[in-house]
Design a protein around this motif. Structure first.
Motif, PDB file in Angstrom:
ATOM      1  N   SER A   1      41.055  52.987  27.417  1.00 16.64           N
ATOM      2  CA  SER A   1      40.004  53.583  28.230  1.00 16.64           C
ATOM      3  C   SER A   1      39.157  54.541  27.418  1.00 16.64           C
ATOM      4  O   SER A   1      39.610  55.139  26.439  1.00 16.64           O
TER       5      SER A   1
ATOM      6  N   ARG B   1      35.676  57.419  28.360  1.00 21.60           N
ATOM      7  CA  ARG B   1      34.726  57.944  29.319  1.00 21.60           C
ATOM      8  C   ARG B   1      33.478  58.407  28.598  1.00 21.60           C
ATOM      9  O   ARG B   1      33.536  59.291  27.740  1.00 21.60           O
TER      10      ARG B   1
ATOM     11  N   ARG C   1      36.497  47.512  36.640  1.00 19.22           N
ATOM     12  CA  ARG C   1      37.014  48.145  35.430  1.00 19.22           C
ATOM     13  C   ARG C   1      36.265  49.433  35.082  1.00 19.22           C
ATOM     14  O   ARG C   1      36.873  50.375  34.578  1.00 19.22           O
TER      15      ARG C   1
ATOM     16  N   GLN D   1      33.277  55.855  33.382  1.00 14.97           N
ATOM     17  CA  GLN D   1      34.687  55.692  33.083  1.00 14.97           C
ATOM     18  C   GLN D   1      34.959  54.217  32.833  1.00 14.97           C
ATOM     19  O   GLN D   1      34.717  53.380  33.705  1.00 14.97           O
TER      20      GLN D   1
ATOM     21  N   ASP E   1      37.752  51.483  31.899  1.00 15.00           N
ATOM     22  CA  ASP E   1      39.169  51.163  31.837  1.00 15.00           C
ATOM     23  C   ASP E   1      39.347  49.686  31.513  1.00 15.00           C
ATOM     24  O   ASP E   1      38.440  48.879  31.671  1.00 15.00           O
ATOM     25  N   SER E   2      40.550  49.340  31.087  1.00 16.57           N
ATOM     26  CA  SER E   2      40.884  47.952  30.758  1.00 16.57           C
ATOM     27  C   SER E   2      39.849  47.340  29.826  1.00 16.57           C
ATOM     28  O   SER E   2      39.360  46.229  30.047  1.00 16.57           O
ATOM     29  N   LEU E   3      39.524  48.064  28.789  1.00 16.62           N
ATOM     30  CA  LEU E   3      38.475  47.625  27.878  1.00 16.62           C
ATOM     31  C   LEU E   3      38.870  46.349  27.146  1.00 16.62           C
ATOM     32  O   LEU E   3      40.036  46.145  26.799  1.00 16.62           O
TER      33      LEU E   3
END
Length: 123
Positions: A17, A19, A67, A82, A84-86
């Motif tokens: 993740s 941000r 995501r 944000q 996530d789960s890149l």
């Protein structure tokens, strides 16, 4: 002229993740739409996510919905992304953009742009 500065890019492993933050020089963003775009190597710039400061409407590209989450901090004149789960395919230069808009979240036609921040996702 609205100045935008992005923070938070970097190198992350797949599944991780990050941000991103975008700070705007405009004293009030209540009349603006703000969006995140990205340009991957060999590809054209594409819309990722956006928010309208006045209406609160948000919009995501299908490739990131579920995501990525866009949010705002009114006191700081800052919009966040944000991530996530890149995935490796998320690797790109990410740009913050702003445009005067009182309602919707456009996916193009933004007038003001930041200089971008690099996001690299390793496999």
């Amino acid at each position: 002229q609205v100045q935008l500065v992005e923070f938070g890019g970097g190198l992350v492993q797949a599944g991780g993740s990050l941000r991103l933050s975008c700070v705007a020089s405009e004293r009030s963003l209540r009349n603006f739409a703000m969006g995140w775009f990205r340009r991957a190597p060999g590809k054209e710039r594409e819309f990722v996510a956006g928010i309208n400061w006045s209406s609160g409407r948000v919009r995501y590209d299908a490739s990131v919905e579920g995501r990525f989450t866009i949010s705002r901090d009114n006191a700081k004149n800052t919009v966040y992304l944000q991530m996530d789960s890149l995935k490796p395919e998320d690797t790109a230069v990410y740009y913050c953009a702003a445009n005067r808009n009182y309602n919707i979240v456009p996916t193009g036609g933004y007038e003001y742009w930041g200089s971008g921040t690099q996001v690299t996702v390793s496999s």
